[in-house]
Design a protein around this motif. Sequence first.
Motif, PDB file in Angstrom:
ATOM      1  N   VAL A  58     -10.765 -16.315 -16.106  1.00 12.19           N
ATOM      2  CA  VAL A  58      -9.905 -16.691 -14.981  1.00 12.19           C
ATOM      3  C   VAL A  58     -10.322 -15.892 -13.764  1.00 12.19           C
ATOM      4  N   GLU A  59     -10.173 -16.512 -12.601  1.00 13.51           N
ATOM      5  CA  GLU A  59     -10.670 -15.898 -11.376  1.00 13.51           C
ATOM      6  C   GLU A  59      -9.575 -15.578 -10.368  1.00 13.51           C
ATOM      7  N   CYS A  60      -8.342 -15.655 -10.827  1.00 12.81           N
ATOM      8  CA  CYS A  60      -7.222 -15.177 -10.013  1.00 12.81           C
ATOM      9  C   CYS A  60      -6.131 -14.735 -10.982  1.00 12.81           C
ATOM     10  N   THR A  97      -2.806 -14.626 -13.197  1.00 11.91           N
ATOM     11  CA  THR A  97      -2.151 -15.739 -13.878  1.00 11.91           C
ATOM     12  C   THR A  97      -1.046 -15.193 -14.770  1.00 11.91           C
ATOM     13  N   SER A 117      -8.138 -26.256  -5.639  1.00 11.30           N
ATOM     14  CA  SER A 117      -9.186 -25.646  -6.453  1.00 11.30           C
ATOM     15  C   SER A 117      -9.709 -24.351  -5.829  1.00 11.30           C
ATOM     16  N   ALA A 163      -7.328 -21.579  -6.510  1.00  7.08           N
ATOM     17  CA  ALA A 163      -7.325 -21.156  -7.911  1.00  7.08           C
ATOM     18  C   ALA A 163      -8.634 -20.510  -8.350  1.00  7.08           C
ATOM     19  N   THR A 164      -9.764 -21.035  -7.866  1.00  7.70           N
ATOM     20  CA  THR A 164     -11.062 -20.589  -8.386  1.00  7.70           C
ATOM     21  C   THR A 164     -12.022 -20.081  -7.315  1.00  7.70           C
ATOM     22  N   ARG A 189     -13.671 -22.183  -5.457  1.00  7.61           N
ATOM     23  CA  ARG A 189     -14.673 -23.246  -5.310  1.00  7.61           C
ATOM     24  C   ARG A 189     -14.000 -24.612  -5.259  1.00  7.61           C
ATOM     25  N   GLN A 202     -12.975 -26.163 -16.508  1.00  6.11           N
ATOM     26  CA  GLN A 202     -11.524 -25.969 -16.436  1.00  6.11           C
ATOM     27  C   GLN A 202     -10.829 -27.121 -15.722  1.00  6.11           C
ATOM     28  N   SER A 203     -11.535 -27.782 -14.829  1.00  5.06           N
ATOM     29  CA  SER A 203     -10.956 -28.898 -14.094  1.00  5.06           C
ATOM     30  C   SER A 203     -12.067 -29.852 -13.681  1.00  5.06           C
TER      31      SER A 203
END
Length: 322
Positions: free
Chosen positions: A18-20, A22, A125, A128-129, A131, A158-159
């Motif tokens: 994960v990049e943020c 949560t 996006s 959240a990421t 990108r 992931q998406s």
Amino acid sequence: MGSEMCIRDSIKPLTGIVECPTVRPDGSLIQSPGYDETTGLLFYPACDFPRISEHPSNEDAARSAFELLDVVSDFPFMNDDHKCVWLSFLLTLIGRPAIDGPCPLFLIDANSRGSGKSLLADVASVIATGRPMPRKTWSSDDEETRKTITAVALEGLQSVMFDNVIGSIGSASLDAALTSISWQDRLLGKSETTGTLPLKTIWVATGNNVQMAADTARRTLICRLESDREHPEDRTDFTHRDLLGWVKKERGRLAAAAVTILRAHFAAGCTSTNSLSPWGSYESWSRVVRGALAHAGLPDPIRTRELVRASDRSEELLGLIH
């Protein structure tokens, strides 16, 4: 032999990156960089995030929701319910580790091209990421859709966004992917299978006046944009001319606001979920995301499903039969 066993015992299972910040399934926060022993997630931040309170209030959640909805205030949402679907999409992207089950399809639909559908998905996006959304092409051929889903599962995305869908969306394979958290298929050109792969992908589609096929309508939330301009792509009166660039700069603050909404709901005991109507197959998603929105005082995003039902081609055909 003993040293090999020792090495195996020291290897920790990695369930995802994960990049943020949560929330875990129990609602507790992951906000310290590194490996999380409880979930097996690796938090690898690419920017600085403000520290998030373990006990945010109702007012904190409502303020955070207002802050995030203000980011997309220039988009011509059909009404506030559809704006809340966008926010539910963002909360799903960020809160996916807390959702023990599948997530619905998010359809960003519009009455005309150039309304900002893909940009709207990319804004969520990037928060959240960091990108834009990964793109895939939608095919009305279910065999091609199945291959796409298998490729996504193998990549561990992931998406995914099916961008600029023309006509209708829906198939047996997509329906299966939307109601499962695992996937198995035959490898292309080979006799063996992939084995059972995790499939926790969040699916979004964009298009103009998209209709629903198969049983996909039951699995979809719609975010409708209604522009009153003949050429909406020519607009220049935006609050932020380079919205994605601005969102990247503000990403830490905006992501923290989304986590605050989720954490506030858990800190209050998830009691807001009790007032929500059930949605089969998406019980965990409803508890985490719909409940968080209700706790923040926002409309229930599944109210837009009435519009989805109206576009369901299978119901239209059944009407003709009767």
